[in-house]
Motif scaffolding. Sequence first.
Motif, PDB file in Angstrom:
ATOM      1  N   PHE A   1       0.827  -1.206   0.000  1.00 30.99           N
ATOM      2  CA  PHE A   1       0.000   0.000   0.000  1.00 30.99           C
ATOM      3  C   PHE A   1       0.854   1.246   0.000  1.00 30.99           C
ATOM      4  O   PHE A   1       2.040   1.225   0.351  1.00 30.99           O
ATOM      5  N   CYS A   2       0.252   2.332  -0.412  1.00 28.05           N
ATOM      6  CA  CYS A   2       0.901   3.638  -0.420  1.00 28.05           C
ATOM      7  C   CYS A   2      -0.148   4.668  -0.026  1.00 28.05           C
ATOM      8  O   CYS A   2      -1.300   4.597  -0.488  1.00 28.05           O
ATOM      9  N   VAL A   3       0.233   5.611   0.830  1.00 31.15           N
ATOM     10  CA  VAL A   3      -0.673   6.696   1.232  1.00 31.15           C
ATOM     11  C   VAL A   3       0.010   8.020   0.913  1.00 31.15           C
ATOM     12  O   VAL A   3       1.141   8.263   1.344  1.00 31.15           O
ATOM     13  N   ILE A   4      -0.675   8.866   0.160  1.00 27.87           N
ATOM     14  CA  ILE A   4      -0.132  10.158  -0.259  1.00 27.87           C
ATOM     15  C   ILE A   4      -0.951  11.278   0.367  1.00 27.87           C
ATOM     16  O   ILE A   4      -2.179  11.325   0.214  1.00 27.87           O
ATOM     17  N   ASP A   5      -0.284  12.173   1.092  1.00 25.12           N
ATOM     18  CA  ASP A   5      -0.913  13.362   1.686  1.00 25.12           C
ATOM     19  C   ASP A   5      -2.116  13.032   2.567  1.00 25.12           C
ATOM     20  O   ASP A   5      -3.064  13.830   2.644  1.00 25.12           O
ATOM     21  N   SER A   6      -2.099  11.871   3.203  1.00 26.31           N
ATOM     22  CA  SER A   6      -3.188  11.442   4.096  1.00 26.31           C
ATOM     23  C   SER A   6      -4.550  11.488   3.419  1.00 26.31           C
ATOM     24  O   SER A   6      -5.585  11.637   4.075  1.00 26.31           O
TER      25      SER A   6
END
Length: 451
Positions: A93-98
């Motif tokens: 997984f990847c999370v960008i800028d919440s």
Amino acid sequence: MQTEAIFEDIAERIRLELEQAEHSIYIAVAWFTNRTLFNMLLKKSQQGITVQLMLSNDHINQQSHVDYDQLNNGNSAAHLIGDGNKDLMHNKFCVIDSDIVINGSYNWSYKAEKNHENILITKGDSVLAEQFIKQFKKIRNAYFDPQVSIPDLPLDKIIKRLEIIKNYVILEDIEDITRENTKLKVYAFQQDIADITQALQQHSFDTAITLIDQFIKDHHALVIYNDIDVSALKLEIRQLEHQLNAYDNEKIELDQLRSEFHHRHTNELGCYIKRLLNLRKISTKDNPEEYAEAVQDEEDYNEQIEIESEKTIYELDDDQRKELKNAYRQASQICHPDRVNEDMKDIAQEVFIQLNDAYRKNDVAEVQRILSELNQGMFKPRSETVSKSEQLKVIIQILKHKIEKVEQKIFAIKDSEDYQTISDITDWNAYFEDVKAQLIEEIDYLEANAG
């Protein structure tokens, strides 16, 4: 909130999403050998964006040409975890800028490009994003001492404090606002809270109230998740609901592509094909077997023309097509029958059918009208209305089964000769002109040799 399933050009799409990052990037994958994506992370890190990468400490990563140590700079870091044998990284997984969550079966490696892999991109679900970041920190801290002592977010207390601040703003009690804002700054590592504290400090109270209301709305669902087991199950359901919706959208879009192509094929070439089939029938009248086959071909095609003539599919330019797709995805996310609470399932099914009918017709106005009505808050996600763990586990199994079935249908369509032919056509206008010329040439030949 919007979820999209990506089955092709995955690495490039991930690169584009990373390029838009403004605050933070958290990535957990088993293997990361794609240097293009790693170079994008380095670029973002050099821009002052927090980049946290976690991957498996095994021979694939150890022998890759990526120098992960380059990322160990400032607030950014690369963490290789496990022993490369039994203790492996299984997250992807990847999370960008919440705000943006990317997850799925795809590992960030060159080998993954050759497999039947996919990712989901979910935007606007801050609850899902915060839960994934929390999971990232939990795994990282199990192997490494935390680089920075970051307190957890006690959302229930924060929301109560925000409600108090909102009342002080209404009462114009500046001294009390300043006192409470100082206490709130402890959690300013979270971007939404940082924005609120900054607005309060600058006495931009209208902005502060707007941000407070949005924060409470976005994070209220997390507060009601008290039981740890139930919380994990609800998160899994939320993720599976996004996945099922995205897969359904992908299948519908593939079906729509084929339907639109065949509809235009019939409209533009139908009269020529009818004439050609009739001439072929006439030319085989002395051969009973070939003649019977030609008669059947003509009857089948005439039936196909009749079916297509009853359909309404509007022609759209590129901007209208993009507008239609975005509106449809947002609307389907809200009213998908497998996502809403049980009491509203029948109504959601009716709305979902209306939405799909409008989408198949390329009816932008109708899809936007349905979306506008859905945005009034008619439906609630099922994960927010069911609380017993036994029920949640049953829902998870049902969702997984449906996802598997839809995924099989998607790959069957993509592997079909029909879809492969259509997807290889880069310019429909040129294609239909070329086919028309070929049909006319054959018709002229048969007419010249008739009798």
